[in-house]
Design a protein around this motif. Structure first.
Motif, PDB file in Angstrom:
ATOM      1  N   UNK A 159      -3.047  -4.404  23.461  1.00 45.95           N
ATOM      2  CA  UNK A 159      -2.611  -5.419  22.345  1.00 45.95           C
ATOM      3  C   UNK A 159      -3.533  -5.314  21.162  1.00 45.95           C
ATOM      4  N   UNK A 160      -4.644  -4.789  21.099  1.00 49.52           N
ATOM      5  CA  UNK A 160      -5.489  -4.642  20.001  1.00 49.52           C
ATOM      6  C   UNK A 160      -4.748  -3.382  19.218  1.00 49.52           C
ATOM      7  N   UNK A 161      -4.571  -2.344  20.070  1.00 51.25           N
ATOM      8  CA  UNK A 161      -3.812  -1.108  19.465  1.00 51.25           C
ATOM      9  C   UNK A 161      -2.630  -1.536  18.546  1.00 51.25           C
ATOM     10  N   UNK A 162      -1.797  -2.280  19.167  1.00 54.08           N
ATOM     11  CA  UNK A 162      -0.577  -2.755  18.755  1.00 54.08           C
ATOM     12  C   UNK A 162      -0.897  -3.162  17.281  1.00 54.08           C
ATOM     13  N   UNK A 163      -1.984  -4.156  17.428  1.00 53.31           N
ATOM     14  CA  UNK A 163      -1.979  -4.868  16.371  1.00 53.31           C
ATOM     15  C   UNK A 163      -2.428  -4.023  15.214  1.00 53.31           C
ATOM     16  N   UNK A 164      -3.318  -3.202  15.277  1.00 60.66           N
ATOM     17  CA  UNK A 164      -3.895  -1.896  14.417  1.00 60.66           C
ATOM     18  C   UNK A 164      -2.807  -1.159  13.809  1.00 60.66           C
ATOM     19  N   UNK A 165      -1.713  -0.729  14.633  1.00 60.57           N
ATOM     20  CA  UNK A 165      -0.709   0.049  14.307  1.00 60.57           C
ATOM     21  C   UNK A 165       0.305  -0.824  13.381  1.00 60.57           C
ATOM     22  N   UNK A 166       0.319  -2.090  13.835  1.00 60.30           N
ATOM     23  CA  UNK A 166       1.400  -2.740  12.950  1.00 60.30           C
ATOM     24  C   UNK A 166       0.774  -2.847  11.537  1.00 60.30           C
ATOM     25  N   UNK A 167      -0.670  -3.266  11.309  1.00 54.34           N
ATOM     26  CA  UNK A 167      -1.030  -3.253  10.154  1.00 54.34           C
ATOM     27  C   UNK A 167      -1.078  -1.781   9.311  1.00 54.34           C
ATOM     28  N   UNK A 168      -1.171  -0.873  10.347  1.00 52.27           N
ATOM     29  CA  UNK A 168      -1.023   0.630   9.682  1.00 52.27           C
ATOM     30  C   UNK A 168       0.090   0.635   8.889  1.00 52.27           C
ATOM     31  N   UNK A 169       1.351   0.409   9.792  1.00 56.05           N
ATOM     32  CA  UNK A 169       2.613   0.523   9.233  1.00 56.05           C
ATOM     33  C   UNK A 169       2.851  -0.617   7.966  1.00 56.05           C
ATOM     34  N   UNK A 170       2.414  -1.563   8.020  1.00 54.38           N
ATOM     35  CA  UNK A 170       2.462  -2.665   6.904  1.00 54.38           C
ATOM     36  C   UNK A 170       1.458  -2.113   5.653  1.00 54.38           C
ATOM     37  N   UNK A 171       0.760  -1.018   5.817  1.00 60.31           N
ATOM     38  CA  UNK A 171      -0.218  -0.558   4.752  1.00 60.31           C
ATOM     39  C   UNK A 171      -1.010  -1.390   4.466  1.00 60.31           C
ATOM     40  N   UNK A 172      -1.344  -2.298   5.648  1.00 55.29           N
ATOM     41  CA  UNK A 172      -2.713  -3.085   5.282  1.00 55.29           C
ATOM     42  C   UNK A 172      -3.924  -2.414   5.636  1.00 55.29           C
ATOM     43  N   UNK A 173      -3.862  -1.553   6.661  1.00 49.96           N
ATOM     44  CA  UNK A 173      -4.824  -0.697   6.917  1.00 49.96           C
ATOM     45  C   UNK A 173      -4.554   0.729   6.673  1.00 49.96           C
ATOM     46  N   UNK A 174      -5.565   1.510   6.187  1.00 52.84           N
ATOM     47  CA  UNK A 174      -5.106   2.916   6.129  1.00 52.84           C
ATOM     48  C   UNK A 174      -5.079   3.767   7.492  1.00 52.84           C
ATOM     49  N   UNK A 175      -5.162   5.133   7.321  1.00 47.20           N
ATOM     50  CA  UNK A 175      -5.242   5.784   8.578  1.00 47.20           C
ATOM     51  C   UNK A 175      -6.337   5.861   9.207  1.00 47.20           C
ATOM     52  N   UNK A 176      -7.402   5.411   8.455  1.00 46.68           N
ATOM     53  CA  UNK A 176      -9.059   5.443   9.183  1.00 46.68           C
ATOM     54  C   UNK A 176      -9.250   3.842   9.453  1.00 46.68           C
ATOM     55  N   UNK A 177      -8.231   2.960   9.492  1.00 43.90           N
ATOM     56  CA  UNK A 177      -8.625   1.921  10.028  1.00 43.90           C
ATOM     57  C   UNK A 177      -9.277   1.002   8.868  1.00 43.90           C
ATOM     58  N   UNK A 178      -9.218   1.350   7.857  1.00 42.58           N
ATOM     59  CA  UNK A 178     -10.085   0.585   6.839  1.00 42.58           C
ATOM     60  C   UNK A 178      -9.050  -0.177   6.021  1.00 42.58           C
ATOM     61  N   UNK A 179      -9.503  -1.546   5.490  1.00 41.72           N
ATOM     62  CA  UNK A 179      -8.562  -2.412   4.740  1.00 41.72           C
ATOM     63  C   UNK A 179      -8.353  -1.897   3.651  1.00 41.72           C
ATOM     64  N   UNK A 180      -6.809  -1.851   3.125  1.00 44.94           N
ATOM     65  CA  UNK A 180      -6.568  -1.335   1.935  1.00 44.94           C
ATOM     66  C   UNK A 180      -6.370  -2.568   0.918  1.00 44.94           C
ATOM     67  N   UNK A 181      -6.171  -2.160  -0.245  1.00 43.94           N
ATOM     68  CA  UNK A 181      -6.098  -3.425  -1.435  1.00 43.94           C
ATOM     69  C   UNK A 181      -4.870  -4.121  -0.857  1.00 43.94           C
ATOM     70  N   UNK A 182      -3.597  -3.605  -0.516  1.00 49.91           N
ATOM     71  CA  UNK A 182      -2.795  -4.664  -0.039  1.00 49.91           C
ATOM     72  C   UNK A 182      -3.154  -5.454   1.364  1.00 49.91           C
ATOM     73  N   UNK A 183      -3.932  -4.813   2.077  1.00 50.14           N
ATOM     74  CA  UNK A 183      -4.761  -5.639   3.169  1.00 50.14           C
ATOM     75  C   UNK A 183      -5.356  -6.722   2.757  1.00 50.14           C
TER      76      UNK A 183
END
Lengths: 765, 248
Positions: free
Chosen positions: A498-522
């Motif tokens: 469940x957590x992995x899905x959430x991380x991936x969704x946020x990554x696709x939404x560009x809220x998290x970058x590929x390292x899992x850090x919060x982007x400006x959009x995030x």
């Protein structure tokens, strides 16, 4: 008052200041001294040298006693604002002193003073929600330090109504000393010392103030409900408690599994207040019931016919079921009254989306007998599990429990969150039974066998965190500065998938970058109290020249359904909806409704207009309110509010494209069969919900909601073009990541077409 | 019987479980109850201890008492194998560290069995306590790796904070979280809790019995009738024959 806050340790100064309006010298208040003075006044006088009777003078933070507080509560001046106390205050005070928690005030204070984290157990009706925060106020004296006491509630309505109640109890105006804060509504002021708020709101505040420095004490109420926000807050407070030794934390629970909380908070001390409960006799059916609704209705009528006076509480699962049951019970009961001389029966529904004034009706007393000496009248409340823990209805003697409730579930494999009817837990069943013993010994009728109770029901209801999409939660946690999501100390950590899905969704939404850090959009998205998809859609809407419209649409998607479709007038309601219909989909239709609602015609008499057009005025008004709040955040974040000219042919296209920017992960494509749709990447077969206005045969649709039943539906859909998907969300629509199949072939074809177009364009330039 | 046959014909419960052998510190054996040299421990298991065992057997051949003793306490082998059989008797029942069961019980029943069945070579083969089901269940096994796609970005994130998908642990401070999402199934009916619907195959059976039409029933009735008639005929004829014979 302001001076007083800044000089907390100067009782002398205070006495002088309050001295010039000493109520003892006020002849109009003299009677208070005669009335109350005999018991408490003398004690108070002894301690304070008789110089003053007002306020909290002589109170030392975390060293006060219940007796001291009693004196202060007896006035004559309000200890928190020095206004004279009203007669109503003293009326309420009398009833307050009868509450079970009041007997243990001193015990509570002793424990509260000695420990940082305290677990408090008191059943609903013990008075914990209204009294404990006040006990804390008298001991924690937050205003001396310019701080606040926060008390969280899982439900918005509860936060509002409890704040109102406590404001009355303290004889202050709501929004001044006592206030509340819920999503899209903040009723607090500079004087506020006690703030009721939803747990979600406190979490949002923590995002900007990781140590919650505004607060000197945080009370988590109804912790047994284990809402997502409460669970996260508990994990957070466990960490904050280490960083802020001065912060007091009280965890309040209504059920006796509080040992779990104790263990979780490193063996924090526990204080239990016995509820006022009477024994409840429990009955089971000897055989399983084929139809629990029918069995429930029969049971209710049976109780009405055979059992002595006492009100009935029936638990059902949802609005539709409840309204239907209410209708049937009323009809049957009328017949019973006519034919068998039964007493009158009044039926009230109770569910979350019911307007508050209708929710209040459940507290009306049972109807009187139709004639003098006739059989007594009875009240039946048909409710969802709101009535299980959070609401206490006095007079309930009989509980009918079919054993089901509607629960949110999330399946990370197909990324669908939905409300499903599921069997309740044993703990839940016990809680329901307990509702019957509030006023006198009661009876609980369970519509299942004892064997089924033992074998089929799980022990505890799964906490919400195990049943939810965590995309929003992960975004919040990242904003809270918690990166190690693996070892974050939650009471019940979610499944890794469940957590992995959430991380991936946020990554696709560009809220998290590929390292899992919060982007400006995030970071920007986390400012909005919205789902990440909605937030991203709103933030990117200026790029599509339609941020005004998307703002309205986001507000509309955040409130309950605006269309009303009563069973009695389905056809008429559908005709009215057709007036607003946009051929390209439901989202655009909703937007049309909103624009019409804001038009001069509708605003002239909005109530009438809504009734005529089968729209929910309440939903539209709250959408309006939500829109304003979101607009404020947008302005603060410097997002442009723009619109395409309505006469431009791209007006609606732009909106549809902006929708794709947020909802590209919720897209379905029509099957080759032409009847069903398949969701992209998850390959779920779905049908368009019958309520859709979508008429055109659209190959690709974007949906807002996946309704999980044996037939799967997607609800609130808009037709889109596949080119947009490739253009707007290229990482998600990277064709090489798709499985072989219809969708991949279709996307490849579109991709080729786009390329060809570009090639033919280029030489021309 | 050759040794080769032996290794292939070991009953399943006596074979070493794959992957379980790694944790076994030491292979224990119970002396054979039979004198057949072919039933001695398989070659692969020969160790200094089994050699001494063999020696003891040669020294004390076909002692009628010894079989009894072994039947009582064959598994009570103390750590030193060089003790005489007489010393074994008072030994305290050894408790297995892994499964917390006395090592004795299982073997005792096994060997008494062999006595009863006149010791066929296969059954009399030493049956180590480690091969018992109770012991095997208690061993830490290696498990198949998790099904999670290793290329997922979400997994990369969790792995970077030390979560191992194959560890069979959840999340949380001590990995106490649930491992798999909660399963649910939609409910569309109004069926109460505990209602058991007959499953598909049973329902089909019922349909079959209902399918008889009038013609079939008639046919069945006739065959039944014919059968009973034939039976009755047989009875009467036999009676007649007996009477006739008795009369003659």
């Amino acid at each position: 008052m302001a001076d007083r806050r800044s000089e907390p340790e100067m009782p002398q100064a205070k006495r002088l200041r309050t001295g010039d309006m000493d109520p003892a010298s006020n002849p109009y208040l003299a009677h208070h001294y005669e009335d109350e003075g005999n018991g408490y006044g003398s004690r108070n006088g002894g301690r304070n040298g008789g110089s003053t009777q007002t306020g909290l003078s002589g109170f030392k933070r975390h060293q006060t006693t219940a007796a001291q507080a009693d004196v202060a509560e007896n006035g004559p001046l309000n200890p928190f604002n020095n206004n004279p106390l009203s007669p109503r205050y003293f009326d309420i005070l009398k009833t307050r002193k009868d509450l079970p928690v009041h007997k243990q005030r001193q015990e509570f204070l002793n424990m509260f003073q000695q420990t940082q984290i305290l677990v408090f157990v008191g059943e609903t009706g013990s008075g914990k929600t209204t009294q404990i925060p006040q006990f804390v106020l008298f001991d924690d004296l937050p205003h001396f330090n310019g701080k606040l006491v926060a008390c969280t509630q899982p439900r918005r309505v509860a936060a509002m109504s409890v704040a109102q109640r406590v404001a009355n109890e303290m004889d202050v105006k709501l929004g001044e000393e006592v206030g509340y804060s819920i999503r899209f509504e903040d009723v607090t002021g500079p004087k506020t010392i006690l703030k009721y708020m939803t747990d979600g709101m406190l979490l949002r505040e923590a995002m900007h103030d990781h140590n919650l420095t505004r607060y000197s004490c945080i009370i988590l109420d109804e912790a047994h409900e284990r809402t997502l926000a409460t669970d996260i807050l508990m994990g957070l407070l466990k960490e904050v408690a280490l960083r802020r030794p001065d912060l007091k934390i009280v965890i309040m629970s209504a059920t006796l599994d509080a040992q779990k909380f104790q263990r979780y908070f490193n063996d924090a001390p526990l204080l239990a207040v016995p509820g006022r409960t009477h024994p409840v006799e429990i009955f089971y059916t000897p055989e399983p019931e084929r139809d629990y609704v029918e069995a429930a209705l029969r049971t209710v009528l049976q109780i009405h016919a055979n059992e002595p006076e006492g009100d009935i509480l029936l638990f059902l699962t949802g609005e539709e079921e409840i309204e239907d049951a209410c209708r049937k019970i009323t009809l049957e009961a009328d017949e019973m009254t006519r034919e068998a001389d039964a007493g009158p029966l009044k039926v009230y529904p109770l569910y979350g989306t019911l307007p508050p004034h209708q929710q209040q009706k459940i507290f009306e007393p049972a109807p009187p007998p139709t004639r003098k000496g006739g059989p007594p009248g009875r009240k039946v409340v048909v409710g969802t599990n709101i009535a299980e823990t959070s609401l206490t209805i006095d007079g309930i003697v009989y509980v009918v429990d079919p054993g089901f409730s509607k629960q949110k579930v999330y399946n990370p494999r197909i990324r669908v969150e939905s409300l499903l009817v599921s069997p309740i837990s044993k703990a839940s069943a016990q809680q329901r039974a307990g509702r019957a013993g509030r006023t006198r010994p009661g009876k609980c009728f369970r519509l299942y066998t004892e064997a089924a109770f033992k074998k089929e029901l799980i022990e505890q209801t799964h906490p919400e965190i195990l049943r939810s999409n965590l995309a929003n939660t992960v975004l919040e946690l990242k904003k809270l500065g918690i990166d190690d999501l693996v070892h974050f100390d939650l009471m019940d950590p979610p499944a890794p998938e469940t957590l992995m899905r959430a991380l991936e969704e946020l990554n696709y939404l560009a809220c998290l970058d590929d390292d899992g850090d919060l982007t400006a959009l995030g970071k920007l998205a986390s400012e909005f109290p919205l789902d990440p998809a909605l937030a991203v859609m709103l933030i990117s809407s200026p790029e599509f020249y339609c941020s005004n419209e998307i703002l309205s649409l986001t507000a509309l998607l955040s409130v309950p359904q605006v269309f009303v479709r009563p069973a009695s007038a389905k056809k008429r309601a559908d005709e009215m909806k057709a007036l607003f219909a946009h051929p390209d989909g439901d989202q655009l239709t909703m937007l049309n409704v909103y624009h019409a609602f804001k038009g001069a015609d509708a605003q002239a008499d909005s109530k009438k207009w809504c009734r005529e057009h089968f729209l929910s005025l309440r939903a539209l008004q709250s959408a309006d309110n939500v829109r304003q709040q979101l607009k404020r955040i947008m302005e603060k974040s410097e997002l442009d509010l723009i619109s395409t000219d309505f006469n431009d042919k791209n007006y609606y296209t732009n909106i549809r494209r902006a929708l794709v920017a947020g909802f590209f992960m919720q897209v379905a494509k029509k099957d080759s069969s032409g009847k069903t749709y398949k969701t992209v990447k998850d390959d779920q077969s779905v049908l368009l919900h019958p309520s859709t206005v979508l008429q055109v045969d659209s190959e690709w649709v974007l949906y807002n909601e996946f309704v999980l039943t044996t037939k799967n539906y997607v609800r609130t859909v808009t037709s889109i073009k596949p080119e947009w998907l490739l253009d707007i969300a290229p990482t998600y629509y990277d064709i090489s990541t798709f499985k072989k199949g219809e969708i991949r072939t279709a996307l490849e074809r579109v991709n080729d077409k786009v390329k060809r177009k570009q090639q033919t364009k280029r030489p021309g330039r | 019987m050759s040794d080769e046959d032996d290794t292939y014909e070991i009953p399943l419960q006596d074979q070493r479980v794959f992957g379980a052998g790694i944790k076994r510190k030491r292979v224990k054996f119970v002396p054979s109850t039979s004198n057949d040299p072919a039933t001695r421990t398989p070659a692969s298991n020969t160790s200094a201890k089994s050699v001494s065992d063999l020696y003891l057997k040669l020294v004390l051949p076909s002692d009628p008492l010894s079989t009894d003793e072994k039947a009582v306490s064959p598994g009570q082998e103390p750590d030193g194998w060089a003790v005489t059989l007489k010393d074994k008797k008072p030994a305290i029942p050894q408790v297995c560290e892994i499964c917390n069961l006395p090592v004795l019980s299982d073997n005792a029943s096994k060997s008494s069995n062999t006595d009863l069945t006149d010791s066929p070579p296969l059954d009399s083969k030493p049956h180590p306590h480690e091969a018992s089901l109770a012991h095997q269940v208690c061993l830490t096994h290696s498990y198949p790796p998790s099904h999670i796609d290793r290329n997922r970005k979400g997994l990369a994130y969790l792995s970077s904070y030390g979560w191992d998908p194959d560890s069979r642990l959840g999340l949380g401070a001590s990995g106490q979280g649930i491992q798999f999402p909660i399963k649910t199934k939609p409910k569309d009916d109004k069926m109460g809790i505990g209602v058991v619907l007959p499953n598909e195959s049973e329902r089909r059976k019922k349909v079959k019995t209902e399918k008889y039409d009038a013609g079939m029933v008639k046919k069945m009735y006739e065959t039944d009738k014919r059968k009973t008639e034939r039976l009755r005929e047989m009875f009467y004829r036999n009676d007649d024959v007996e009477k006739y014979l008795g009369g003659g």
